[in-house]
Design a protein around this motif. Structure first.
Motif, mmCIF file in Angstrom:
data_model
loop_
_atom_site.group_PDB
_atom_site.id
_atom_site.type_symbol
_atom_site.label_atom_id
_atom_site.label_comp_id
_atom_site.label_asym_id
_atom_site.label_seq_id
_atom_site.Cartn_x
_atom_site.Cartn_y
_atom_site.Cartn_z
ATOM 1 N N GLY A 128 0.749 -1.153 -0.145
ATOM 2 C CA GLY A 128 -0.152 -0.057 0.161
ATOM 3 C C GLY A 128 0.956 1.075 0.160
ATOM 4 N N HIS A 129 1.796 1.244 0.871
ATOM 5 C CA HIS A 129 2.679 2.302 1.116
ATOM 6 C C HIS A 129 3.422 2.694 -0.522
ATOM 7 N N MET A 130 3.888 1.432 -0.942
ATOM 8 C CA MET A 130 4.656 1.681 -2.047
ATOM 9 C C MET A 130 3.914 2.080 -3.454
ATOM 10 N N GLN A 131 2.554 1.650 -3.372
ATOM 11 C CA GLN A 131 1.748 2.275 -4.419
ATOM 12 C C GLN A 131 1.457 3.578 -4.409
ATOM 13 N N LEU A 132 1.323 4.020 -2.939
ATOM 14 C CA LEU A 132 1.215 5.450 -2.701
ATOM 15 C C LEU A 132 2.392 6.327 -3.261
ATOM 16 N N ALA A 133 3.549 5.777 -2.967
ATOM 17 C CA ALA A 133 4.513 6.379 -3.428
ATOM 18 C C ALA A 133 4.848 6.610 -4.972
ATOM 19 N N GLN B 39 3.946 10.480 -9.654
ATOM 20 C CA GLN B 39 3.415 11.262 -10.999
ATOM 21 C C GLN B 39 2.649 12.481 -10.709
ATOM 22 N N LEU B 40 2.099 12.546 -9.271
ATOM 23 C CA LEU B 40 1.357 13.784 -9.047
ATOM 24 C C LEU B 40 2.068 14.750 -8.597
ATOM 25 N N GLY B 41 3.478 14.794 -8.521
ATOM 26 C CA GLY B 41 4.456 15.747 -7.901
ATOM 27 C C GLY B 41 4.482 15.862 -6.549
ATOM 28 N N ASN B 42 3.921 15.040 -5.792
ATOM 29 C CA ASN B 42 3.997 15.175 -4.435
ATOM 30 C C ASN B 42 5.325 14.434 -3.921
ATOM 31 N N ILE B 43 6.445 15.066 -3.995
ATOM 32 C CA ILE B 43 7.752 14.295 -3.909
ATOM 33 C C ILE B 43 7.908 14.077 -2.290
ATOM 34 N N GLY B 44 7.422 15.049 -1.524
ATOM 35 C CA GLY B 44 7.668 14.682 -0.151
ATOM 36 C C GLY B 44 6.739 13.650 0.319
ATOM 37 N N ALA C 88 5.961 11.125 -1.286
ATOM 38 C CA ALA C 88 6.311 9.936 -2.013
ATOM 39 C C ALA C 88 7.623 9.378 -1.077
ATOM 40 N N MET C 89 8.338 10.369 -0.858
ATOM 41 C CA MET C 89 9.486 9.711 -0.011
ATOM 42 C C MET C 89 9.334 9.139 1.530
ATOM 43 N N GLU C 90 8.106 9.783 1.899
ATOM 44 C CA GLU C 90 7.766 9.265 3.090
ATOM 45 C C GLU C 90 7.171 8.015 3.086
ATOM 46 N N ALA C 91 6.349 7.772 2.146
ATOM 47 C CA ALA C 91 5.740 6.311 1.778
ATOM 48 C C ALA C 91 6.766 5.427 1.456
ATOM 49 N N LEU C 92 7.872 5.889 0.673
ATOM 50 C CA LEU C 92 8.992 4.910 0.418
ATOM 51 C C LEU C 92 9.791 4.374 1.601
ATOM 52 N N ASN C 93 9.723 5.355 2.508
ATOM 53 C CA ASN C 93 10.568 5.143 3.747
ATOM 54 C C ASN C 93 9.599 4.066 4.507
ATOM 55 N N GLN C 94 8.512 4.102 4.483
ATOM 56 C CA GLN C 94 7.462 3.033 5.134
ATOM 57 C C GLN C 94 7.530 1.979 4.464
ATOM 58 N N ALA C 95 7.515 1.826 3.225
ATOM 59 C CA ALA C 95 7.459 0.575 2.328
ATOM 60 C C ALA C 95 8.628 -0.207 2.411
ATOM 61 N N SER C 96 9.946 0.469 2.415
ATOM 62 C CA SER C 96 11.245 -0.105 2.787
ATOM 63 C C SER C 96 11.180 -0.799 4.192
ATOM 64 N N ARG C 97 10.767 -0.021 5.000
ATOM 65 C CA ARG C 97 10.971 -0.781 6.176
ATOM 66 C C ARG C 97 10.018 -1.556 6.579
ATOM 67 N N LEU C 98 8.837 -1.626 6.148
ATOM 68 C CA LEU C 98 7.726 -2.864 6.290
ATOM 69 C C LEU C 98 7.979 -4.017 5.477
ATOM 70 N N SER C 99 8.764 -3.722 4.192
ATOM 71 C CA SER C 99 8.747 -4.828 3.310
ATOM 72 C C SER C 99 10.178 -5.646 3.583
ATOM 73 N N GLY C 100 11.121 -5.205 4.548
ATOM 74 C CA GLY C 100 12.201 -5.990 4.893
ATOM 75 C C GLY C 100 13.319 -5.407 4.110
ATOM 76 N N GLY C 101 12.970 -4.227 3.441
ATOM 77 C CA GLY C 101 14.184 -3.728 2.185
ATOM 78 C C GLY C 101 14.096 -4.212 0.876
ATOM 79 N N ASN C 102 12.734 -4.594 0.552
ATOM 80 C CA ASN C 102 12.392 -4.785 -0.981
ATOM 81 C C ASN C 102 13.181 -3.797 -2.083
ATOM 82 N N SER C 103 13.511 -4.538 -2.987
ATOM 83 C CA SER C 103 14.120 -3.422 -4.131
ATOM 84 C C SER C 103 13.352 -2.251 -4.666
#
Length: 375
Positions: free
Chosen positions: A238-243, A248-253, A255-270
């Motif tokens: 969910g966080h990855m898809q949000l990112a 694409q919507l230009g909400n870079i901040g 996107a970065m926050e969502a990527l941090n969550q996706a990385s943490r919750l996924s165990g570092g998925n590439s």
């Protein structure tokens, strides 16, 4: 549903099997449906008589639905144990096949390593009971992600839907497949059916976001991703898809926050790592993008990392030759992420400019070429 059933079952599992079959037959009679003898036999043999195998199967399902690297491995372990306890347990073989097939996309497993094992599990499931929706869905899943036989995958998914129209995973995977084939309206319909059948499954919302994203409907993609996070705040996809929608919507901040969550919750998925590098590159933060590349290289010395991850960052850096070089490596590794190349907007410049090497790679992948594979 108002009927009553009298029985003296020897165990709760036997009672469940008997009740399930009786209900299926009663509903069929009420609706004037004519199940084939093969389908009725499949329903009757749906579950094992081995209580320990059934327990392992249920535990596998619990972990499978979380779709992270660690939980996918746990699911495969439980499914494997169930097949050892009952070698003819079709649902357990189906679950094992799903876990193995999903592991390259959810857990960065090597496709070339898991592919033969996933194929064997599908073959065992088909041998045990081909007339179950779960088994046909597993066949379609394998054909889509690993066999790259998208026509065969559609056939299997549609057979699964015919066998059990109430099986959400069949509708969800059919929707994803149709999305990759750029059949947008059909994809939306299938994924919506999955959401309606199981509205509390975060994956149905998160992958609805992917379907909307592929259709360039970024506001809808963001909305579905946020719905997935509401259903399960710990669901990394969910966080990855949000990112990717926020990019694409230009909400870079965001996107970065969502990527941090996706990385943490996924165990570092590439996928989270490479999208961060791509975003750094597109934002003019080339040094930080290079640091992500260095991190991926270091990880790659210890374990398999999908070559697509580096290709995507080089794409963001507009280093075309290096991007294409790593896409070639991805093809050699049978990297499942190549399935995103036909439609993902991040590769628009290669498609729009009709880059000959890029188009030749897509031809080699031949996702929609007819094939002869598993029945």
């Amino acid at each position: 549903w108002s009927s009553s059933y009298d029985s003296e079952p020897s165990s709760m599992l036997a009672f469940q099997r008997e009740l399930s079959t009786s209900l299926s037959e009663a509903i069929a009679r009420q609706l004037r449906l004519q199940y084939s003898p093969e389908r009725l036999t499949a329903l009757g043999r749906r579950h094992t008589r081995n209580a320990d195998a059934y327990d392992s199967y249920l535990r596998g399902r619990h972990y499978w639905h979380q779709l992270s690297s660690a939980t996918t491995r746990r699911a495969a372990e439980y499914y494997s144990r169930a097949t050892q306890l009952d070698p003819n347990y079709a649902l357990a073989w189906s679950g094992l096949a799903d876990g193995l097939t999903a592991s390259p996309i959810n857990g960065d497993a090597s496709p070339l390593e898991v592919w033969p094992r996933a194929r064997k599990a599908v073959e065992q499931a088909l041998r045990a009971e081909p007339n179950l929706a779960e088994v046909q869905t597993s066949l379609g899943f394998l054909k889509f992600w690993l066999d790259w036989d998208w026509m065969g995958a559609e056939s299997a998914f549609r057979k699964a839907v015919e066998l059990d129209p109430s099986y959400p995973l069949a509708h969800r995977l059919l929707g994803i497949l149709l999305s990759h084939m750029d059949r947008r309206d059909e994809a939306k319909s299938s994924i919506a059916h999955a959401r309606n059948l199981d509205a509390l499954n975060a994956a149905n919302h998160a992958l609805s976001s992917q379907v909307a994203f592929a259709a360039r409907e970024y506001a809808a993609a963001e909305r579905f991703a946020r719905q997935a996070i509401v259903v399960d705040p710990e669901f990394w996809i969910g966080h990855m898809q949000l990112a990717q929608a926020c990019v694409q919507l230009g909400n870079i901040g965001q996107a970065m926050e969502a990527l941090n969550q996706a990385s943490r919750l996924s165990g570092g998925n590439s996928k989270a790592m490479s999208l961060r590098g791509y975003l750094f590159a597109r934002s003019g933060r080339e040094k930080e993008a290079e640091e992500v590349l260095n991190t991926i290289e270091a990880i790659g010395r210890e374990q398999y990392v999908p070559p697509y991850a580096r290709a995507l960052i080089y794409c963001g850096l507009e280093q075309k030759d290096l991007a294409l070089e790593w896409l070639d490596h991805a093809f050699e590794a049978h990297d499942v992420h190549l399935a995103f190349l036909p439609l993902d907007p991040k590769w628009d410049s290669f498609r729009q400019n009709k880059d000959s090497r890029f188009l030749a790679l897509l031809d080699r992948c031949s996702f929609m070429a007819p094939r002869v594979s598993l029945p």
